[in-house]
Design a protein around this motif. Structure first.
Motif, mmCIF file in Angstrom:
data_model
loop_
_atom_site.group_PDB
_atom_site.id
_atom_site.type_symbol
_atom_site.label_atom_id
_atom_site.label_comp_id
_atom_site.label_asym_id
_atom_site.label_seq_id
_atom_site.Cartn_x
_atom_site.Cartn_y
_atom_site.Cartn_z
ATOM 1 N N VAL A 81 -2.639 10.100 -3.807
ATOM 2 C CA VAL A 81 -3.644 10.173 -2.746
ATOM 3 C C VAL A 81 -3.419 11.458 -1.957
ATOM 4 O O VAL A 81 -2.317 12.005 -1.942
ATOM 5 N N PRO A 82 -4.460 11.943 -1.282
ATOM 6 C CA PRO A 82 -4.290 13.123 -0.447
ATOM 7 C C PRO A 82 -3.359 12.826 0.736
ATOM 8 O O PRO A 82 -3.205 11.683 1.160
ATOM 9 N N GLY A 83 -2.784 13.889 1.277
ATOM 10 C CA GLY A 83 -1.860 13.765 2.403
ATOM 11 C C GLY A 83 -2.385 12.975 3.582
ATOM 12 O O GLY A 83 -1.642 12.158 4.148
ATOM 13 N N PRO A 84 -3.646 13.192 3.987
ATOM 14 C CA PRO A 84 -4.147 12.418 5.123
ATOM 15 C C PRO A 84 -4.107 10.903 4.907
ATOM 16 O O PRO A 84 -3.963 10.141 5.864
ATOM 17 N N LEU A 104 0.812 -1.225 0.000
ATOM 18 C CA LEU A 104 0.000 0.000 0.000
ATOM 19 C C LEU A 104 0.843 1.271 0.000
ATOM 20 O O LEU A 104 0.609 2.169 -0.808
ATOM 21 N N PRO A 105 1.856 1.392 0.891
ATOM 22 C CA PRO A 105 2.669 2.615 0.845
ATOM 23 C C PRO A 105 3.489 2.760 -0.443
ATOM 24 O O PRO A 105 3.834 3.863 -0.841
ATOM 25 N N THR A 106 3.789 1.635 -1.086
ATOM 26 C CA THR A 106 4.502 1.702 -2.364
ATOM 27 C C THR A 106 3.573 2.190 -3.463
ATOM 28 O O THR A 106 3.958 3.004 -4.309
ATOM 29 N N LEU A 107 2.359 1.709 -3.446
ATOM 30 C CA LEU A 107 1.390 2.037 -4.479
ATOM 31 C C LEU A 107 0.779 3.433 -4.299
ATOM 32 O O LEU A 107 0.616 4.179 -5.259
ATOM 33 N N LEU A 108 0.455 3.782 -3.065
ATOM 34 C CA LEU A 108 -0.249 5.034 -2.779
ATOM 35 C C LEU A 108 0.706 6.059 -2.177
ATOM 36 O O LEU A 108 1.372 5.774 -1.186
ATOM 37 N N ASN A 141 8.442 9.210 -7.115
ATOM 38 C CA ASN A 141 7.609 8.424 -8.020
ATOM 39 C C ASN A 141 6.250 8.175 -7.384
ATOM 40 O O ASN A 141 6.160 7.506 -6.362
ATOM 41 N N VAL A 142 5.228 8.710 -7.993
ATOM 42 C CA VAL A 142 3.869 8.518 -7.509
ATOM 43 C C VAL A 142 3.156 7.586 -8.476
ATOM 44 O O VAL A 142 3.006 7.903 -9.652
#
Length: 119
Positions: free
Chosen positions: A66-69, A49-53, A61-62
């Motif tokens: 996703v929003p900051g929260p 999840l942290p890699t993807l989002l 690299n995004v």
């Protein structure tokens, strides 16, 4: 630092990564005796999840913006997983330092989280 510039979080990132590493090890360790598939899934979620989002401007690299929260929530999941899993899987002499590591990480992350909250 202007409100729009990302804070320097080099020290925080060291602590954040150390806590993530603990989460990646302790969580499947804590879950393996109950369910091996769940243990494997925990690693996929904690790393995937942290890699993807990610929040634009927070990483180079995004893949999925996703929003900051959301990024803050992902870090909090990692921290919680590290602490809870350490207490479930390991003796207190190992879980206490993990808890201290997570607490230090939270304090060091606050400037980044303030910045992310505005994204």
């Amino acid at each position: 630092m202007s409100p729009s510039s990302r804070p320097d979080d080099r020290l925080a990132s060291v602590f954040r990564f150390a806590t993530e590493l603990v989460a990646w090890i302790a969580t499947p360790w804590a879950l393996a005796s109950r369910s091996v598939p769940l243990a494997v899934l925990s690693v996929v979620v904690l790393i995937g999840l942290p890699t993807l989002l990610s929040t634009p401007g927070d990483k180079r690299n995004v893949i999925v913006a996703v929003p900051g929260p959301v990024t803050i929530a992902l870090v909090l999941v990692q921290l919680a997983a590290a602490v809870v899993a350490a207490w479930v899987a390991w003796p207190a002499f190992a879980a206490v330092p993990v808890t201290v590591l997570a607490a230090i990480t939270v304090v060091l992350e606050l400037p980044r989280w303030r910045w992310l909250a505005s994204r």
